[in-house]
Write a protein that holds these residues in place. Structure first.
Motif, PDB file in Angstrom:
ATOM      1  N   VAL A  43       0.845  -1.195   0.000  1.00 43.83           N
ATOM      2  CA  VAL A  43       0.000   0.000   0.000  1.00 43.83           C
ATOM      3  C   VAL A  43       0.882   1.248   0.000  1.00 43.83           C
ATOM      4  CG1 VAL A  43      -1.767   1.305   1.242  1.00 43.83           C
ATOM      5  CG2 VAL A  43      -1.867  -1.201   1.182  1.00 43.83           C
ATOM      6  N   THR A  44       0.671   2.121  -0.971  1.00 44.80           N
ATOM      7  CA  THR A  44       1.445   3.361  -1.066  1.00 44.80           C
ATOM      8  C   THR A  44       0.594   4.616  -0.929  1.00 44.80           C
ATOM      9  OG1 THR A  44       1.257   3.437  -3.480  1.00 44.80           O
ATOM     10  CG2 THR A  44       3.153   2.260  -2.559  1.00 44.80           C
ATOM     11  N   GLU A  45      -0.739   4.488  -1.045  1.00 44.19           N
ATOM     12  CA  GLU A  45      -1.615   5.661  -1.031  1.00 44.19           C
ATOM     13  C   GLU A  45      -2.757   5.443  -0.039  1.00 44.19           C
ATOM     14  OE1 GLU A  45      -0.729   8.203  -2.999  1.00 44.19           O
ATOM     15  OE2 GLU A  45       0.858   7.002  -3.917  1.00 44.19           O
ATOM     16  N   TYR A  46      -2.981   6.448   0.816  1.00 43.61           N
ATOM     17  CA  TYR A  46      -4.136   6.435   1.720  1.00 43.61           C
ATOM     18  C   TYR A  46      -5.062   7.583   1.354  1.00 43.61           C
ATOM     19  CZ  TYR A  46      -7.110   7.004   5.806  1.00 43.61           C
ATOM     20  OH  TYR A  46      -8.206   7.133   6.616  1.00 43.61           O
ATOM     21  N   HIS A  47      -6.345   7.251   1.195  1.00 40.55           N
ATOM     22  CA  HIS A  47      -7.385   8.262   1.039  1.00 40.55           C
ATOM     23  C   HIS A  47      -8.625   7.772   1.772  1.00 40.55           C
ATOM     24  CE1 HIS A  47      -4.765   8.887  -2.557  1.00 40.55           C
ATOM     25  NE2 HIS A  47      -4.850  10.135  -2.131  1.00 40.55           N
ATOM     26  N   GLN A  48      -9.666   8.585   1.814  1.00 40.89           N
ATOM     27  CA  GLN A  48     -10.907   8.146   2.442  1.00 40.89           C
ATOM     28  C   GLN A  48     -12.072   8.928   1.876  1.00 40.89           C
ATOM     29  OE1 GLN A  48      -9.848   9.200   6.570  1.00 40.89           O
ATOM     30  NE2 GLN A  48     -11.507  10.702   6.545  1.00 40.89           N
ATOM     31  N   THR A  49     -13.276   8.376   2.066  1.00 40.09           N
ATOM     32  CA  THR A  49     -14.485   9.058   1.619  1.00 40.09           C
ATOM     33  C   THR A  49     -14.765  10.232   2.550  1.00 40.09           C
ATOM     34  OG1 THR A  49     -15.910   7.601   2.938  1.00 40.09           O
ATOM     35  CG2 THR A  49     -15.397   6.909   0.686  1.00 40.09           C
ATOM     36  N   SER A  50     -15.701  11.076   2.148  1.00 36.22           N
ATOM     37  CA  SER A  50     -15.982  12.293   2.917  1.00 36.22           C
ATOM     38  C   SER A  50     -16.694  12.018   4.226  1.00 36.22           C
ATOM     39  CB  SER A  50     -16.831  13.249   2.077  1.00 36.22           C
ATOM     40  OG  SER A  50     -18.088  12.661   1.773  1.00 36.22           O
ATOM     41  N   GLY A  51     -17.409  10.883   4.302  1.00 36.96           N
ATOM     42  CA  GLY A  51     -18.116  10.560   5.528  1.00 36.96           C
ATOM     43  C   GLY A  51     -19.416  11.313   5.704  1.00 36.96           C
ATOM     44  N   THR A  52     -19.946  11.904   4.622  1.00 40.31           N
ATOM     45  CA  THR A  52     -21.186  12.674   4.737  1.00 40.31           C
ATOM     46  C   THR A  52     -22.398  11.791   5.009  1.00 40.31           C
ATOM     47  OG1 THR A  52     -21.414  12.604   2.325  1.00 40.31           O
ATOM     48  CG2 THR A  52     -20.383  14.561   3.279  1.00 40.31           C
ATOM     49  N   THR A  53     -22.320  10.491   4.693  1.00 44.67           N
ATOM     50  CA  THR A  53     -23.446   9.592   4.939  1.00 44.67           C
ATOM     51  C   THR A  53     -23.101   8.545   5.998  1.00 44.67           C
ATOM     52  OG1 THR A  53     -22.753   8.127   3.131  1.00 44.67           O
ATOM     53  CG2 THR A  53     -24.329   9.876   2.592  1.00 44.67           C
ATOM     54  N   GLY A  54     -22.080   8.796   6.805  1.00 40.93           N
ATOM     55  CA  GLY A  54     -21.695   7.843   7.830  1.00 40.93           C
ATOM     56  C   GLY A  54     -20.189   7.859   8.020  1.00 40.93           C
ATOM     57  N   GLU A  55     -19.670   6.866   8.738  1.00 46.18           N
ATOM     58  CA  GLU A  55     -18.238   6.777   8.957  1.00 46.18           C
ATOM     59  C   GLU A  55     -17.494   6.691   7.626  1.00 46.18           C
ATOM     60  OE1 GLU A  55     -16.205   6.801  11.708  1.00 46.18           O
ATOM     61  OE2 GLU A  55     -18.013   7.578  12.690  1.00 46.18           O
ATOM     62  N   PRO A  56     -16.355   7.391   7.482  1.00 43.68           N
ATOM     63  CA  PRO A  56     -15.604   7.322   6.227  1.00 43.68           C
ATOM     64  C   PRO A  56     -15.123   5.900   5.944  1.00 43.68           C
ATOM     65  CG  PRO A  56     -14.826   9.134   7.599  1.00 43.68           C
ATOM     66  CD  PRO A  56     -15.734   8.313   8.455  1.00 43.68           C
ATOM     67  N   VAL A  57     -15.045   5.561   4.666  1.00 43.31           N
ATOM     68  CA  VAL A  57     -14.413   4.320   4.237  1.00 43.31           C
ATOM     69  C   VAL A  57     -12.971   4.651   3.901  1.00 43.31           C
ATOM     70  CG1 VAL A  57     -14.353   2.521   2.469  1.00 43.31           C
ATOM     71  CG2 VAL A  57     -16.540   3.299   3.372  1.00 43.31           C
TER      72      VAL A  57
END
Length: 444
Positions: A92-106
């Motif tokens: 794994v070289t990149e970390y990102h996440q969802t905005s979390g507007t509809t719940g906990e971020p993925v």
């Protein structure tokens, strides 16, 4: 010079493309089964053997993946990706996440190969929209942990375009930098593209005097909403293009330099199904939800992910005048299924209100929509559209309200209350705008 980043994929015969998609889908399912504990359990429970996937019909036997399942799978070890991860942590070289507007971020894990794939997807988007090595592209955001503008930045570098990052600057500093270095393009949400034009005027500049000839929009459906697209084009004197993507999916849709308003489905990199509420494929001319599988992503794959975006497939089988053979979503993303709501028995899409407001120059760019219960009739819903006066046209508030009310009724079949307030009364969002405030659950 070709109009396409990958002409072979983008003009492939439909039958050959479908065969390629099924082969890659099978390999993705096999990879997920062998390397992701989450998907092994899910596929075993459904009795799916990856080797049995031979036709497009077989694809639909594979269970879909919901966002709630992703959050649950990431709740265990190994932290932070849990059972979703289909690669060793060292890959794994990149970390990102969802905005979390509809719940906990993925949380999103990508390998370097995945990141190269992200760049290729976005290069397809940007090349289709005219970005070339001689462009100077401005990104007016701090990217933080969200993936979109990181990937677009990297894709510009792959194309050979010059990148000017504008994070950690105020809006006024950003427009001054854009003017100072003569940027030829910028990437933004539709909301912020309009806001930057407003700030430029506040700073004493006319946006149409800038060197900008291309505006790439993402994050909201506005650039495929005719009224919003026209406002941005008029404000900047530039061509405006749309893009659709998601952290879990990737850059799956893009508009091009052809004449159509909407999105090509990036079918060279994704298997995209458009399904009705019963899970059946919709016909051309109908609307449905996107269920999507990235075909070349390995560290954290997604198999038949329910995206919750609604699109409508173009009725005509004719290819776009740009020459691409990918299917076309007329009008782009019509809305999030989570945002579609019934008002007094009528289905309301927020983009329909957006198009009406932005198509009428009697009001300014900013507006909000409030849905609440009637004070005296609890079973009756009340929709209030709050818009601002437009100082450039000078239409009186009462006249603007009457005209907007009439246009909303004609377009949405809903009788709305309209309040036209003073210019600059509403907030100016700096990124995405959440203009729908549904208060009915809290109404007493």
């Amino acid at each position: 010079m070709s109009r396409m980043w990958n002409p072979m994929l983008e003009t492939m015969d439909r039958a050959e493309l479908r065969s390629l998609q099924v082969d890659r889908f099978r390999e993705q399912v096999r990879h997920a089964y062998e390397h992701s504990p989450f998907y092994r359990r899910k596929l075993d429970a459904a009795g799916i053997d990856p080797d049995d996937i031979r036709t497009y019909e077989d694809v639909r036997e594979v269970p879909t993946t919901k966002k709630g399942e992703l959050r649950e799978a990431q709740g265990g070890e190994p932290f932070p990706y849990g059972d979703l991860l289909a690669a060793s942590p060292e890959e794994v070289t990149e970390y990102h996440q969802t905005s979390g507007t509809t719940g906990e971020p993925v949380r999103q894990a990508d390998s370097w190969g995945d990141w190269e794939w992200w760049g290729d997807c976005w290069a397809t988007v940007l090349w289709a929209q005219g970005i070339r090595p001689d462009d100077r592209v401005f990104f007016p955001f701090s990217y933080n942990v969200f993936v979109a503008f990181w990937a677009a930045h990297y894709a510009c570098e792959r194309i050979g375009a010059e990148v000017v990052p504008g994070g950690n600057l105020s809006s006024a500093q950003r427009v001054r930098k854009m003017r100072e270095v003569d940027v030829t393009a910028f990437a933004s949400t539709p909301t912020y593209a309009l806001r930057l034009a407003e700030v430029a005027r506040e700073e004493g500049f006319e946006p149409t005097d800038f060197a900008v000839d291309t505006v790439v929009c993402a994050g909201e459906p506005g650039a495929s909403v005719p009224g919003t697209k026209a406002r941005i084009e008029e404000a900047w004197g530039a061509d405006v293009y749309d893009h659709a993507g998601a952290t879990e999916a990737g850059a799956w849709g893009f508009s091009c330099d052809g004449e159509s308003v909407g999105l090509h489905l990036n079918e060279g990199q994704f298997l995209i199904e458009v399904l009705d509420e019963d899970g059946e494929p919709v016909e051309p001319g109908e609307t449905g939800e996107i269920v999507i599988t990235p075909l070349n992503r390995t560290a954290q794959p997604y198999i038949r992910f329910e995206l919750r975006d609604e699109i409508g497939l173009r009725e005509s089988a004719a290819v776009c005048d740009c020459g691409r053979t990918f299917r076309f979503a007329e009008g782009g993303v019509l809305g999030r299924l989570d945002d579609l709501t019934k008002v007094n028995g009528v289905l309301l899409a927020p983009t329909a209100i957006e198009d009406v407001v932005r198509s009428y120059d009697g009001v300014s760019d900013e507006y909000e929509v409030i849905i609440d219960g009637h004070e005296e009739k609890p079973d009756l819903d009340v929709v209030t559209v709050v818009a601002e006066e437009n100082p450039e046209t000078g239409v009186p508030a009462s006249e603007a309200g009457d005209e907007l009310r009439k246009r909303l009724k004609q377009t949405t079949s809903i009788t709305c209350r309209v309040d036209v307030v003073a210019y600059e009364s509403l907030d100016r969002p700096e990124l995405k705008a959440d203009r729908l405030d549904d208060r009915r659950e809290n109404h007493v």
